[in-house]
Structures are given as C-alpha cells and as structure tokens.
Motif scaffolding. Structure first.
Motif, short mmCIF file in Angstrom:
data_model
loop_
_atom_site.label_atom_id
_atom_site.label_comp_id
_atom_site.label_asym_id
_atom_site.label_seq_id
_atom_site.Cartn_x
_atom_site.Cartn_y
_atom_site.Cartn_z
N PRO A 76 -74.56 -109.48 -85.78
CA PRO A 76 -74.10 -110.22 -86.96
C PRO A 76 -74.95 -109.87 -88.17
CG PRO A 76 -74.35 -111.69 -85.07
CD PRO A 76 -74.92 -110.35 -84.68
N GLY A 77 -74.33 -109.75 -89.32
CA GLY A 77 -75.08 -109.42 -90.53
C GLY A 77 -75.22 -107.94 -90.76
N GLY A 78 -74.70 -107.12 -89.88
CA GLY A 78 -74.77 -105.67 -90.06
C GLY A 78 -76.05 -105.08 -89.52
N SER A 79 -76.09 -103.77 -89.48
CA SER A 79 -77.22 -103.06 -88.92
C SER A 79 -77.69 -101.98 -89.87
CB SER A 79 -76.81 -102.41 -87.59
OG SER A 79 -77.81 -101.52 -87.17
N LYS A 80 -78.98 -101.75 -89.87
CA LYS A 80 -79.57 -100.67 -90.63
C LYS A 80 -80.01 -99.54 -89.69
CE LYS A 80 -79.69 -102.63 -94.74
NZ LYS A 80 -78.86 -102.16 -95.81
N SER A 81 -79.65 -99.59 -88.41
CA SER A 81 -80.16 -98.62 -87.45
C SER A 81 -79.74 -97.19 -87.78
CB SER A 81 -79.72 -98.98 -86.02
OG SER A 81 -78.32 -98.92 -85.90
N ALA A 82 -78.60 -97.01 -88.43
CA ALA A 82 -78.18 -95.66 -88.79
C ALA A 82 -78.92 -95.14 -90.02
CB ALA A 82 -76.67 -95.63 -89.05
N ASP A 83 -79.70 -96.01 -90.68
CA ASP A 83 -80.42 -95.62 -91.89
C ASP A 83 -81.74 -94.93 -91.60
OD1 ASP A 83 -78.36 -96.65 -93.40
OD2 ASP A 83 -79.33 -98.58 -93.68
N VAL A 84 -82.13 -94.81 -90.34
CA VAL A 84 -83.35 -94.12 -89.95
C VAL A 84 -83.00 -93.17 -88.82
CG1 VAL A 84 -85.69 -94.37 -89.05
CG2 VAL A 84 -84.78 -96.10 -90.60
N LEU A 85 -83.37 -91.90 -88.98
CA LEU A 85 -83.08 -90.87 -87.97
C LEU A 85 -84.37 -90.26 -87.47
CD1 LEU A 85 -80.31 -89.00 -89.98
CD2 LEU A 85 -79.96 -90.73 -88.21
N VAL A 86 -84.33 -89.70 -86.27
CA VAL A 86 -85.43 -88.92 -85.74
C VAL A 86 -84.90 -87.53 -85.49
CG1 VAL A 86 -87.12 -88.64 -83.89
CG2 VAL A 86 -86.49 -90.93 -84.67
N ARG A 87 -85.48 -86.55 -86.16
CA ARG A 87 -85.07 -85.16 -85.98
C ARG A 87 -85.87 -84.51 -84.87
NH1 ARG A 87 -84.74 -83.25 -92.26
NH2 ARG A 87 -82.99 -84.56 -92.85
N GLY A 88 -85.39 -83.36 -84.40
CA GLY A 88 -85.97 -82.66 -83.26
C GLY A 88 -87.42 -82.26 -83.37
N ARG A 89 -87.97 -82.09 -84.57
CA ARG A 89 -89.37 -81.69 -84.70
C ARG A 89 -90.30 -82.90 -84.83
NH1 ARG A 89 -90.45 -78.05 -89.41
NH2 ARG A 89 -89.30 -79.68 -90.46
N GLY A 90 -89.79 -84.09 -84.54
CA GLY A 90 -90.62 -85.29 -84.64
C GLY A 90 -90.62 -85.90 -86.02
N GLU A 91 -89.64 -85.56 -86.83
CA GLU A 91 -89.55 -86.12 -88.18
C GLU A 91 -88.80 -87.44 -88.14
OE1 GLU A 91 -89.18 -82.19 -90.96
OE2 GLU A 91 -87.39 -82.93 -89.98
N VAL A 92 -89.41 -88.48 -88.70
CA VAL A 92 -88.76 -89.77 -88.87
C VAL A 92 -88.23 -89.78 -90.29
CG1 VAL A 92 -89.06 -92.27 -88.88
CG2 VAL A 92 -90.32 -90.86 -87.24
N VAL A 93 -86.90 -89.88 -90.44
CA VAL A 93 -86.25 -89.74 -91.74
C VAL A 93 -85.52 -91.04 -92.10
CG1 VAL A 93 -84.64 -88.39 -93.13
CG2 VAL A 93 -85.92 -87.29 -91.28
N PRO A 94 -86.13 -91.85 -92.99
CA PRO A 94 -85.43 -93.06 -93.44
C PRO A 94 -84.51 -92.73 -94.62
CG PRO A 94 -87.64 -93.05 -94.32
CD PRO A 94 -87.49 -91.81 -93.47
#
Length: 101
Positions: A48-66
């Motif tokens: 409920p209230g929506g999600s921001k989980s798609a707004d942060v990604l982890v790329r294959g080289r260990g990059e956390v991309v918000p």
C-alpha cells in the motif's frame, strides 16, 4: 573502504541483479572488507502506498544505482519482508567512504 548509505556507491566487487525475491529486492554485491551485502528498498512492490524498489538498481560490477527519489539500505539479506535486524550496522569510525556521482 566501507560505505554507509546506497548513494551511488561503486563497490569494488561483483553484484547480482537480485539478493532475494526477484520481484522485491533490487540486488546484492560484495563489499570489500565486509562481504555479501543485500540492498533493501524503502518500500515493497505491491505494498500500500506504492513502492520505490524499482528506483534503486544493482549492476553486475557491484554498482548501486539510485534513480530520482530512490533510496535503499544495506542489509545482510533481503527477504521481501521488513525485518530491522537484517540491516547492517557498519562501524565506520576511521574508515574512508568513496562514491561516484
């Protein structure tokens, strides 16, 4: 070096697209000097209230991309269910934090 927040951190190591349930967890990576770190979003898809989980990604080289308004936390595991005891409590005293913008 260790990091305290997922703010565009480039961790030397490898990342995986998912660190838990694929529809809920952005991914995980290996943090030098610590080990396996899962990224936990601030909200879960379908919650409920929506999600921001798609707004942060982890790329294959260990990059956390918000992305815009994206925010996430470092944890030992991501199960897709809130559990405060899963979050990391890194001791950053005397450590160096690096990130790429």
């Amino acid at each position: 070096s260790c990091t305290a927040a997922a703010l565009g951190v480039l961790a030397a190591g490898t990342g995986t697209p998912h660190g838990g349930p694929a529809d809920r967890c952005p991914g995980s990576f290996d943090m030098p000097g610590y080990g396996h770190v899962a990224i936990v979003p601030t909200g879960w898809k379908g919650a409920p209230g929506g999600s921001k989980s798609a707004d942060v990604l982890v790329r294959g080289r260990g990059e956390v991309v918000p992305h815009m308004e994206g925010r996430a936390y470092f944890a030992d595991k991501c199960t897709g269910v809130y559990q405060h005891s899963d979050y990391l409590a890194l001791n950053l005293l005397g450590k160096k934090m690096t990130f790429t913008v």
